[in-house]
Structures are given as C-alpha cells and as structure tokens.
Write an enzyme that holds these catalytic residues in place. Structure first.
Site, PDB file in Angstrom:
ATOM      1  N   ASP A 183       3.995  -8.393  -8.649  1.00  0.00           N
ATOM      2  CA  ASP A 183       3.533  -8.626 -10.024  1.00  0.00           C
ATOM      3  C   ASP A 183       3.669 -10.085 -10.452  1.00  0.00           C
ATOM      4  O   ASP A 183       3.960 -10.374 -11.601  1.00  0.00           O
ATOM      5  CB  ASP A 183       4.289  -7.718 -11.018  1.00  0.00           C
ATOM      6  CG  ASP A 183       4.184  -6.267 -10.616  1.00  0.00           C
ATOM      7  OD1 ASP A 183       3.092  -5.864 -10.214  1.00  0.00           O
ATOM      8  OD2 ASP A 183       5.197  -5.561 -10.676  1.00  0.00           O
ATOM      9  N   GLU A 184       3.436 -10.994  -9.530  1.00  0.00           N
ATOM     10  CA  GLU A 184       3.549 -12.423  -9.853  1.00  0.00           C
ATOM     11  C   GLU A 184       2.277 -12.967 -10.480  1.00  0.00           C
ATOM     12  O   GLU A 184       2.237 -14.128 -10.892  1.00  0.00           O
ATOM     13  CB  GLU A 184       3.862 -13.232  -8.584  1.00  0.00           C
ATOM     14  CG  GLU A 184       5.198 -12.931  -7.919  1.00  0.00           C
ATOM     15  CD  GLU A 184       5.098 -11.835  -6.873  1.00  0.00           C
ATOM     16  OE1 GLU A 184       4.027 -11.195  -6.780  1.00  0.00           O
ATOM     17  OE2 GLU A 184       6.087 -11.612  -6.153  1.00  0.00           O
ATOM     18  N   LYS A 202      -0.851 -12.441  -8.775  1.00  0.00           N
ATOM     19  CA  LYS A 202      -1.666 -12.858  -7.613  1.00  0.00           C
ATOM     20  C   LYS A 202      -3.146 -12.817  -7.961  1.00  0.00           C
ATOM     21  O   LYS A 202      -3.931 -13.653  -7.534  1.00  0.00           O
ATOM     22  CB  LYS A 202      -1.356 -11.946  -6.416  1.00  0.00           C
ATOM     23  CG  LYS A 202       0.086 -12.046  -5.939  1.00  0.00           C
ATOM     24  CD  LYS A 202       0.398 -11.110  -4.796  1.00  0.00           C
ATOM     25  CE  LYS A 202       0.610  -9.662  -5.172  1.00  0.00           C
ATOM     26  NZ  LYS A 202       1.903  -9.366  -5.838  1.00  0.00           N
ATOM     27  N   GLY A 203      -3.519 -11.818  -8.784  1.00  0.00           N
ATOM     28  CA  GLY A 203      -4.922 -11.634  -9.174  1.00  0.00           C
ATOM     29  C   GLY A 203      -5.535 -12.879  -9.800  1.00  0.00           C
ATOM     30  O   GLY A 203      -6.683 -13.215  -9.535  1.00  0.00           O
ATOM     31  N   LYS A 204      -4.757 -13.568 -10.590  1.00  0.00           N
ATOM     32  CA  LYS A 204      -5.274 -14.744 -11.295  1.00  0.00           C
ATOM     33  C   LYS A 204      -5.621 -15.879 -10.322  1.00  0.00           C
ATOM     34  O   LYS A 204      -6.667 -16.510 -10.431  1.00  0.00           O
ATOM     35  CB  LYS A 204      -4.237 -15.220 -12.308  1.00  0.00           C
ATOM     36  CG  LYS A 204      -4.753 -16.313 -13.212  1.00  0.00           C
ATOM     37  CD  LYS A 204      -3.703 -16.706 -14.223  1.00  0.00           C
ATOM     38  CE  LYS A 204      -4.187 -17.889 -15.023  1.00  0.00           C
ATOM     39  NZ  LYS A 204      -4.546 -17.540 -16.384  1.00  0.00           N
ATOM     40  N   ALA A 244      -0.247  -1.184  -5.168  1.00  0.00           N
ATOM     41  CA  ALA A 244      -0.528  -2.488  -5.771  1.00  0.00           C
ATOM     42  C   ALA A 244      -1.321  -2.298  -7.054  1.00  0.00           C
ATOM     43  O   ALA A 244      -2.071  -1.331  -7.197  1.00  0.00           O
ATOM     44  CB  ALA A 244      -1.324  -3.353  -4.808  1.00  0.00           C
ATOM     45  N   GLY A 245      -1.152  -3.219  -7.977  1.00  0.00           N
ATOM     46  CA  GLY A 245      -1.952  -3.207  -9.203  1.00  0.00           C
ATOM     47  C   GLY A 245      -2.266  -4.635  -9.563  1.00  0.00           C
ATOM     48  O   GLY A 245      -1.405  -5.353 -10.022  1.00  0.00           O
ATOM     49  N   HIS A 246      -3.487  -5.059  -9.301  1.00  0.00           N
ATOM     50  CA  HIS A 246      -3.854  -6.449  -9.553  1.00  0.00           C
ATOM     51  C   HIS A 246      -4.814  -6.527 -10.729  1.00  0.00           C
ATOM     52  O   HIS A 246      -5.943  -6.058 -10.649  1.00  0.00           O
ATOM     53  CB  HIS A 246      -4.473  -7.068  -8.288  1.00  0.00           C
ATOM     54  CG  HIS A 246      -3.521  -7.048  -7.133  1.00  0.00           C
ATOM     55  ND1 HIS A 246      -3.901  -7.176  -5.833  1.00  0.00           N
ATOM     56  CD2 HIS A 246      -2.176  -6.895  -7.104  1.00  0.00           C
ATOM     57  CE1 HIS A 246      -2.825  -7.110  -5.053  1.00  0.00           C
ATOM     58  NE2 HIS A 246      -1.772  -6.934  -5.811  1.00  0.00           N
ATOM     59  N   GLN A 283       1.953  -6.527  -2.975  1.00  0.00           N
ATOM     60  CA  GLN A 283       3.420  -6.500  -2.999  1.00  0.00           C
ATOM     61  C   GLN A 283       3.960  -7.927  -2.831  1.00  0.00           C
ATOM     62  O   GLN A 283       3.297  -8.857  -3.236  1.00  0.00           O
ATOM     63  CB  GLN A 283       3.990  -5.543  -1.934  1.00  0.00           C
ATOM     64  CG  GLN A 283       3.849  -4.097  -2.298  1.00  0.00           C
ATOM     65  CD  GLN A 283       2.462  -3.559  -2.024  1.00  0.00           C
ATOM     66  OE1 GLN A 283       1.937  -3.726  -0.939  1.00  0.00           O
ATOM     67  NE2 GLN A 283       1.880  -2.909  -2.984  1.00  0.00           N
ATOM     68  N   THR A 318       0.266  -0.246 -12.274  1.00  0.00           N
ATOM     69  CA  THR A 318       0.056   0.987 -11.515  1.00  0.00           C
ATOM     70  C   THR A 318       0.785   2.154 -12.158  1.00  0.00           C
ATOM     71  O   THR A 318       0.240   3.236 -12.303  1.00  0.00           O
ATOM     72  CB  THR A 318       0.537   0.798 -10.055  1.00  0.00           C
ATOM     73  OG1 THR A 318      -0.214  -0.279  -9.487  1.00  0.00           O
ATOM     74  CG2 THR A 318       0.315   2.046  -9.213  1.00  0.00           C
TER      75      THR A 318
HETATM   76  P1  IMO Z   1       1.651  -5.661  -6.520  1.00  0.00           P
HETATM   77  O1  IMO Z   1       0.716  -5.905  -5.395  1.00  0.00           O
HETATM   78  C1  IMO Z   1       5.617  -4.480  -7.819  1.00  0.00           C
HETATM   79  C2  IMO Z   1       7.761  -1.458  -5.471  1.00  0.00           C
HETATM   80  C3  IMO Z   1       7.996  -0.145  -6.183  1.00  0.00           C
HETATM   81  C4  IMO Z   1       9.300   0.283  -5.528  1.00  0.00           C
HETATM   82  C5  IMO Z   1       9.119  -0.166  -4.089  1.00  0.00           C
HETATM   83  C6  IMO Z   1       8.635   0.920  -3.156  1.00  0.00           C
HETATM   84  O2  IMO Z   1       1.038  -5.170  -7.777  1.00  0.00           O
HETATM   85  O3  IMO Z   1       2.549  -6.843  -6.737  1.00  0.00           O
HETATM   86  P2  IMO Z   1       6.275   2.099  -2.785  1.00  0.00           P
HETATM   87  O4  IMO Z   1       5.434   2.914  -3.732  1.00  0.00           O
HETATM   88  O5  IMO Z   1       5.576   0.874  -2.269  1.00  0.00           O
HETATM   89  O6  IMO Z   1       6.896   2.917  -1.704  1.00  0.00           O
HETATM   90  O7  IMO Z   1       7.510   1.595  -3.707  1.00  0.00           O
HETATM   91  O8  IMO Z   1       8.161  -1.219  -4.133  1.00  0.00           O
HETATM   92  N1  IMO Z   1       6.345  -1.902  -5.440  1.00  0.00           N
HETATM   93  C7  IMO Z   1       5.834  -2.868  -6.223  1.00  0.00           C
HETATM   94  N2  IMO Z   1       6.397  -3.575  -7.216  1.00  0.00           N
HETATM   95  N3  IMO Z   1       4.345  -4.738  -7.477  1.00  0.00           N
HETATM   96  C8  IMO Z   1       3.769  -4.074  -6.451  1.00  0.00           C
HETATM   97  O9  IMO Z   1       2.558  -4.403  -5.997  1.00  0.00           O
HETATM   98  C9  IMO Z   1       4.499  -3.049  -5.803  1.00  0.00           C
HETATM   99  N4  IMO Z   1       4.239  -2.192  -4.805  1.00  0.00           N
HETATM  100  C10 IMO Z   1       5.377  -1.518  -4.582  1.00  0.00           C
HETATM  101  O10 IMO Z   1       8.149  -0.317  -7.568  1.00  0.00           O
HETATM  102  O11 IMO Z   1      10.385  -0.419  -6.056  1.00  0.00           O
HETATM  103 MG    MG Z   2       1.973  -4.464  -9.485  1.00  0.00          MG
END
Ligand code: IMO
Ligand code: MG
Length: 421
Positions: free
Chosen positions: A13-14, A16-18, A39-41, A221, A297
């Site tokens: 959640d840094e 990245k999408g931007k 992931a949620g971008h 992630q 997400t």
């Molecule tokens: P983006 O790409 C933030 C975290 C979950 C949990 C751990 C394991 O948007 O940055 P999982 O469902 O992958 O088995 O969960 O990883 N997690 C994320 N946290 N951004 C994400 O993706 C994440 N994808 C998984 O919250 O702690």
């Molecule tokens: Mg996310």
C-alpha cells in the site's frame, strides 16, 4: 530495451499505482508477475477512481498491452468482474494477456484461507482471505490447476481430486464442503470468457523485448511481506521482491533496467505482525485519517507510523532499488513534528541492520531523529527545489541515509500531483 520494475519497499500500500500510472504513459506493456487478488492498486484518472486487483493498471493507457504473468495466482471470478468494470467505463480490454501457466484460485482456496485463519486463533496472520496462501500451497505441492488446465480433458478429474482432498479437511473441522461438479460448471464458463486472452506470456514477453517494446512491471505486495525476506510468518505466500518478478514472468536478470522502490513519507501495515515504528496512538490515528489509510481490498483500517529507514535500506539491498518514489509527502507535512527512524535499539545496543526475526523485531525500539512539519499546501508544487525548506531537509536526510535518490514525490492524490526529478 530494458524492463523497469516498480516494487513495494515496506508492507504494501505504498501507492505503487500512482508511480506505475506515471511511468505507464511511456510504456508499451504493463506486466504483473506476482501475487493475486490480495493486491489493491487504486489510481485516479480524470476524477474517476479505479481499483485493480489482478489486471495491471497500465491497461488504462491506450494501446498498452497488459500481461498477467505465470507467477500470479488468478481468481477468474475477480478477473472477470474487473474486465466488466473496465468495459462499463469504456476502457479497451482487448489488449489483456494471461499466462497459460498462472495457477487458478478456486472457491475451496478461499474456504481454506478462512478456515486456517480461524484455526490460528490468537496467532492469526490477518490474510485478505483471497485464497492466496492455499493456492500457492497447491502450486508448490504440485496439485495446483493452471490456466491451461481449464482447457484440458483432465480438468474435471483435477478439480474432483482437489475437492475430495480438501473436503476431508473441511469435514474434519466442521466447515462447509464443496461440490466439484458445480465448480467445474462455473469454471468452464469462466474459461470460455477468458480464453481469448490466454497465451504463453513468457514467449510473448521475450518477443516484445526483441521488438524494443518498453515494459513496466507492476509489483504487488512488498518487500517486508516477502515469504523469504519479510517478517515471517506475517507475510504473503509469494516473493514480491525482485527474484519473484523474474520467476513470475520468465524475465532474466539482464532484462532488468530501473528498479523503483515505492514508499510513503510515513509507513503503514495491514494485518498482523511486528511493526517497529507503529504509532498505536493519536499520531497513528491522525496519519490514518489524513492519508485515507483504509484497505483497497479488505477496507480494513491500516496501522500507521513513522518512516523506518532501517527497513527501507534493507528493501534497497534485497531488490537492487535504483530510485525511490515517495508518496504522501503532503500527508506527513500536515503534522507539526515528524519523526524518522534511523536505527533500532535492542538489548541496550544500537543497530542499523534490519532483522526479520519476530522476537528481535518486537524487542526493537526505534531511534528517531525529529524534523519540523507544517508544510502547508504543497499540492501545486512540481519541482523539488520549490518545496518548503523543512520538507527539503526531510528528503535530504532520507536520500543521504539510503544512498539512493528520490526521483518521484507524491504531493497529493491526483494523477498530476507529483514531482518528478
Ligand atoms: P498491495 O499490492 C498490503 C498482507 C495481508 C496479510 C498478509 C498475508 O495492495 O500493496 P495474504 O492474503 O496475502 O495471504 O495476506 O499480507 N497483504 C497486503 N498488505 N498490501 C497488499 O497488497 C497486500 N497483500 C497482502 O494484509 O497481512
Ligand atoms: Mg493494498
């Protein structure tokens, strides 16, 4: 033409999408190589908000080919929803390509994710319940079902075998069982819908490189969620770091150009696990509200805290980050006083080395340097030199500590609210 990679430097959640959106304007191809619908971008284009879970967000750029690589675990239901949303918003999805080798997420993976989390009790990981871990488990256990299997004569048999095995576990623990015939019917429908996008993306990627096409790889992630290099077991089940990008796409090390490490001017984490600079107090609450730190997400409130340079330098080492992209400078600038973690103190000793050991992380207290905030409105600033002096000082200290330049600075949520060096 080299492939540039955008990776998360912290716990996800840094923003990245931007950065991807900015770089994507100059790319011919957008590539996803790891993770899945966990992931949620989010990106905002012309006041319209888009949230991507599986499709590389570069698809929003006209003419950009969007590739989902072999390392992704693909939930076709989520994918088709995403395709339909894009179509409804008038976007062209014909340039989507899906690896025949990507593993498919099935409903029983989501069921297992939930069951395993319940069974962990107080030790839960806080997963997104998107079936990610169980799907990667099947992949490595070699019972997984890949996209190409959706079109094979053996498909029904593969599903049957998997469902029977999982149902034993569900039954044992009192969880609902699955009907393999229903799954087969549902997934055959999905298979027909996505068939036109499926191909051998490894071959395709290397052809595109030969044709001198610019590829941007969209990381999902982040470094500290890496199954090997993150804070195990509070991690995801894949390698979101640079190694995973290679195996998840079929790229080789010589193909890689810039590695952009995305970070925020502060930090956040969703889910459980140690977090040295967490501010579980009014400062953390303030950052959460100012930065709108709620999951894209799962909608969960994110844990928030100060920027941790010890962790950031580790991310640079693991990934070979060549440039940093810092989001939310505007957000941190709203605080009166900003802290920056420059070392950990543990057992009376000061260290600048990151550790992934859970106990050591829990026992580490951050050593902070303090900076002045109150930047005022910086959303219209487009050059680093025009930033208020307090902000420049903060940035200079980060660059000096890490030894890598900050090339992008987010100064607001909008697409144009970015300083590019
Ligand atoms: P983006 O790409 C933030 C975290 C979950 C949990 C751990 C394991 O948007 O940055 P999982 O469902 O992958 O088995 O969960 O990883 N997690 C994320 N946290 N951004 C994400 O993706 C994440 N994808 C998984 O919250 O702690
Ligand atoms: Mg996310």
């Amino acid at each position: 033409m080299k492939v540039d990679v955008v990776l998360g430097s912290f716990y996800g959640d840094e923003g990245k999408g931007k950065i991807i959106d900015y770089l994507g304007g100059k790319a011919n191809v957008a590539l996803r190589a790891t993770g899945g619908a966990n992931a949620g971008h989010s990106i905002e284009v012309d006041g319209e908000k888009f949230v991507f879970h599986l499709i590389p967000s570069g698809i929003l750029n006209k003419g950009t080919l969007a590739i989902i690589g072999n390392g992704v675990v693909l939930d076709p239901k989520v994918l088709i929803e995403e395709i339909n949303t894009l179509k409804e918003k008038g976007r062209d999805v014909s340039k989507l390509r899906i690896s025949n080798k990507a593993h498919v997420v099935f409903p029983y993976h989501l069921g297992l994710d939930k069951m395993l989390e319940d069974m962990r009790g107080n030790n839960k990981i806080g997963t997104t319940i998107r079936g990610i871990g169980p799907c990667y488990c099947d992949k490595y256990e070699r019972s997984g079902i890949r996209v190409e299997d959706l079109y094979s004569d053996k498909f029904e048999e593969l599903v049957k075998r998997n469902v029977e095995n999982k149902n034993r576990l569900f039954k044992l623990n009192g969880y609902p069982e699955y009907d393999y015939k229903e799954i087969v019917k549902e997934y055959k429908k999905y298979a027909r819908t996505i068939k036109k996008y499926v191909c051998d993306t490894t071959v395709l990627i290397h052809k595109l490189i030969k044709e001198n096409k610019k590829i941007i790889c969209e990381g999902a992630q982040a470094t500290l969620l890496d199954i090997d290099h993150g804070s195990y077991p509070y991690v995801t089940s894949s390698n979101p770091t640079i190694g995973g990008i290679l195996t998840g796409s079929g790229l080789n090390p010589h193909n890689i150009g810039e590695v952009y490490g995305v970070m925020k001017a502060y930090s956040s984490r969703v889910g459980e696990g140690p977090y040295v600079t967490e501010q579980n107090n009014e400062i953390g609450d303030m950052i959460r509200e100012l930065g709108h730190e709620y999951g894209a997400t799962t909608k969960r409130p994110r844990r928030c805290g100060y920027l941790d340079l010890v962790a950031l330098r580790y991310a640079v080492l693991i990934n070979g980050i060549t440039a940093l992209c810092m989001n939310h400078l505007d957000t941190i600038g709203k605080l009166a006083k900003i802290k920056l973690c420059v070392a950990y103190e543990r057992d009376g000793k000061i260290t600048e080395d990151f550790t992934t050991n859970e106990k050591e992380l829990l026992e580490s207290t951050p050593v902070y340097e303090e900076f002045v905030g109150n930047y005022g409105d910086i959303s219209n600033i487009r050059r680093k030199e025009d930033l208020p002096s307090q902000a420049k000082e903060y940035i200079k200290r980060i660059e000096e500590y890490i030894g890598v330049p900050i090339k992008f600075i987010g100064v607001g949520a909008g697409r144009e609210e970015i300083i590019v060096e």
